[in-house]
Structures are given as C-alpha cells and as structure tokens.
Design a protein around this motif. Structure first.
Motif, PDB file in Angstrom:
ATOM      1  N   CYS A   3       0.824  -1.201   0.000  1.00 22.00           N
ATOM      2  CA  CYS A   3       0.000   0.000   0.000  1.00 22.00           C
ATOM      3  C   CYS A   3       0.854   1.246   0.000  1.00 22.00           C
ATOM      4  O   CYS A   3       1.988   1.255   0.466  1.00 22.00           O
ATOM      5  CB  CYS A   3      -0.957   0.017   1.187  1.00 22.00           C
ATOM      6  SG  CYS A   3      -0.176   0.396   2.766  1.00 22.00           S
ATOM      7  N   LEU A   5       0.328   5.547   0.892  1.00 25.57           N
ATOM      8  CA  LEU A   5      -0.554   6.455   1.611  1.00 25.57           C
ATOM      9  C   LEU A   5      -0.513   7.814   0.945  1.00 25.57           C
ATOM     10  O   LEU A   5       0.552   8.322   0.601  1.00 25.57           O
ATOM     11  CB  LEU A   5      -0.124   6.564   3.080  1.00 25.57           C
ATOM     12  CG  LEU A   5      -0.375   5.283   3.866  1.00 25.57           C
ATOM     13  CD1 LEU A   5       0.425   5.274   5.149  1.00 25.57           C
ATOM     14  CD2 LEU A   5      -1.852   5.132   4.175  1.00 25.57           C
ATOM     15  N   THR A  16      -5.426   5.013   1.695  1.00 22.20           N
ATOM     16  CA  THR A  16      -4.545   3.914   1.350  1.00 22.20           C
ATOM     17  C   THR A  16      -4.778   3.515  -0.103  1.00 22.20           C
ATOM     18  O   THR A  16      -5.913   3.426  -0.549  1.00 22.20           O
ATOM     19  CB  THR A  16      -4.801   2.760   2.301  1.00 22.20           C
ATOM     20  OG1 THR A  16      -3.602   2.224   2.789  1.00 22.20           O
ATOM     21  CG2 THR A  16      -5.524   1.646   1.720  1.00 22.20           C
ATOM     22  N   VAL A  54      -4.136  -1.959   7.106  1.00 20.80           N
ATOM     23  CA  VAL A  54      -4.184  -0.608   7.663  1.00 20.80           C
ATOM     24  C   VAL A  54      -4.486  -0.642   9.157  1.00 20.80           C
ATOM     25  O   VAL A  54      -3.890   0.116   9.932  1.00 20.80           O
ATOM     26  CB  VAL A  54      -5.213   0.253   6.907  1.00 20.80           C
ATOM     27  CG1 VAL A  54      -5.428   1.589   7.619  1.00 20.80           C
ATOM     28  CG2 VAL A  54      -4.749   0.501   5.477  1.00 20.80           C
ATOM     29  N   ILE A  71      -7.305   6.929   8.309  1.00 17.41           N
ATOM     30  CA  ILE A  71      -6.960   6.466   6.960  1.00 17.41           C
ATOM     31  C   ILE A  71      -8.181   5.802   6.344  1.00 17.41           C
ATOM     32  O   ILE A  71      -8.812   4.943   6.958  1.00 17.41           O
ATOM     33  CB  ILE A  71      -5.783   5.475   7.001  1.00 17.41           C
ATOM     34  CG1 ILE A  71      -4.519   6.164   7.519  1.00 17.41           C
ATOM     35  CG2 ILE A  71      -5.534   4.885   5.614  1.00 17.41           C
ATOM     36  CD1 ILE A  71      -3.323   5.242   7.634  1.00 17.41           C
ATOM     37  N   VAL A  73      -9.942   3.412   3.482  1.00 20.75           N
ATOM     38  CA  VAL A  73      -9.623   2.213   2.707  1.00 20.75           C
ATOM     39  C   VAL A  73     -10.736   1.996   1.691  1.00 20.75           C
ATOM     40  O   VAL A  73     -11.921   2.052   2.031  1.00 20.75           O
ATOM     41  CB  VAL A  73      -9.503   0.976   3.617  1.00 20.75           C
ATOM     42  CG1 VAL A  73      -9.122  -0.256   2.803  1.00 20.75           C
ATOM     43  CG2 VAL A  73      -8.480   1.220   4.718  1.00 20.75           C
ATOM     44  N   ALA A 222       4.380   3.345   3.558  1.00 21.47           N
ATOM     45  CA  ALA A 222       3.994   3.567   4.955  1.00 21.47           C
ATOM     46  C   ALA A 222       5.155   4.079   5.796  1.00 21.47           C
ATOM     47  O   ALA A 222       4.967   4.929   6.672  1.00 21.47           O
ATOM     48  CB  ALA A 222       3.432   2.275   5.547  1.00 21.47           C
TER      49      ALA A 222
END
Length: 245
Positions: A3, A5, A16, A54, A71, A73, A222
């Motif tokens: 992922c 961000l 994400t 996440v 965050i 998703v 991340a």
C-alpha cells in the motif's frame, strides 16, 4: 500487494492505495488489475487484506507513541453483495484493537447507484461501530444530488474533474454550491486531485474541508508516511494548541 498512503498529515486525513509489485520490481497500476479482480471475485480478498493491513499499521504507530491520522480504505462495489462483509470487517477491526476513529471506508459514487437499500444497510451497520463512510468520485454519476438525499454518507470526495476546471467562473460556482449543499447536510467535503496553489486557495476560500493531491505530496510507502507523522508530532508539540495534526 502493498500500500501507499496519500495525503498530508497537517490536513488530518490519508487514503490507502493498493499497488501490485511484480517479482521483477515493476509496479502494476490499479487500472490494470482491479477490473480483472472485480470480474473473478478476487477483489473482495484484496479489499479485506488492505483493511486488515491498515488496522495493523495504525496499531503499530499508536504503540510507537505516534498519533495516526484517520486512513480511508477503498471497498469495491462487489463487496456489497457479500452478506457477511460488514461482520467480517468489524471482526477485523475488533481483533486489531484499533478504534474505529482511525479508519474509514471509501466507495465510489457508482457503487451507491447499484442498490441503495443494500448500501444503506451497510452504512447503518458501519455507523453503529463508529466507522465513517466516504463517497469517492462525487459528480461523475448522473444522479449525484439525489444520492445525497438517499444515503447517509459522512464525507463527499469531489472528483478531480471539478478541480481541474477551477479558474472557470461557471465551474467555480458549481463547486461552491456543492460544498454549501454538503455542509447543509452535515457532510464534509474533500477535493481530489489538487495540484496547484490557485486550486488550493480557491477551495480554501469556499470552505472545502480537506484537499488531496500532488500539491502537498505524492503517495508514499507507509514508512515514509510514518516519518511525516513523527515530524508532525514533534512540530505540534513545539507549536502549541493552534497547530493542526
């Protein structure tokens, strides 16, 4: 799968983004594999994996003493046809120990058109455990205004096509009125694809709550995002209560 961000810490939101890194190191963009996964049903596993990833990452940051931002998703519209999907997501959240305040679910506007009854049931169940729902790509469908009346979303994400037209008087009036309407319904607004200072200044002037785009930074792994969290944490401690973050 891994992922990235996207967003800036000082604006208190992140999203994400899933990417597929092949064995030879080449990154496959989502438009090349997501449609295939939607057709073969694998997208449900990918979405759940990202949600779980996440949740775990947010808990790691909390244990490190950082203050993560919420965050969001992405959830595919295909997930909505799984009658167990909400229970599975809630189960993942409970196992992780993460507060629902640190995670949100994001669906594209097209997903809301397919079955409003199912959508409302999903949103109601998510709201009961404190998970907020975002409508992505707002403005790309044909019945956007009606959708705001029929579904209880928390955040509206204004599609990049609107932001690209900032500078045009007619387009700016449309954006201003969308934001006004959303706020009258207690819905926050995030503008997507913000790339210039002029776009940012206009959106700020008309009361847009959050912005997302290359103007503040590109998507990042991340570990790089964690460095931003750490910087914001220490800068915020020094700057006092007026500092966002």
């Amino acid at each position: 799968m891994y992922c990235l961000l996207s967003a800036q810490v000082q604006y208190q939101r992140a999203e994400t983004l899933v990417r597929w890194r092949r064995s030879d190191g080449i990154i496959v963009p989502p438009y090349q594999f997501v449609p295939l996964f939607e057709r073969n049903g694998f997208i449900n596993k990918v979405d759940r994996y990202m949600f779980e990833l996440v949740c775990r990452q947010q808990m790691r940051w909390l244990k490190q003493g950082l203050l993560p931002v919420p965050i969001s998703v992405n959830m595919s519209r295909m997930c909505l046809y799984d009658p167990h999907i909400v229970d599975e997501y809630i189960g993942v959240l409970n196992v992780s120990g993460l507060s629902a305040a640190y995670i949100k679910l994001e669906l594209t506007e097209s997903a809301f058109f397919e079955n409003i009854s199912i959508m409302n049931n999903v949103i109601e169940a998510l709201h009961k455990v404190g998970i907020k729902v975002l409508m992505d790509d707002f403005g790309t469908g044909y019945s956007s205004m009606m959708m705001l009346k029929n579904v209880a979303i928390d955040v509206l994400k204004l599609d990049k096509s609107f932001v690209d037209d900032i500078g045009d008087d007619r387009s700016e009036k449309i954006i201003s009125n969308i934001i006004y309407l959303a706020h009258s319904l207690q819905i926050e607004v995030t503008a997507e694809g913000v790339e210039t200072a002029a776009q940012f200044e206009f959106l700020k002037s008309v009361g847009c709550d959050y912005i997302q785009g290359y103007y503040f930074g590109k998507p990042q792994p991340a570990e790089d995002f964690a460095a931003l969290l750490q910087k914001e944490f220490y800068d915020g401690s020094d700057a006092g209560a007026d500092k966002k973050g």
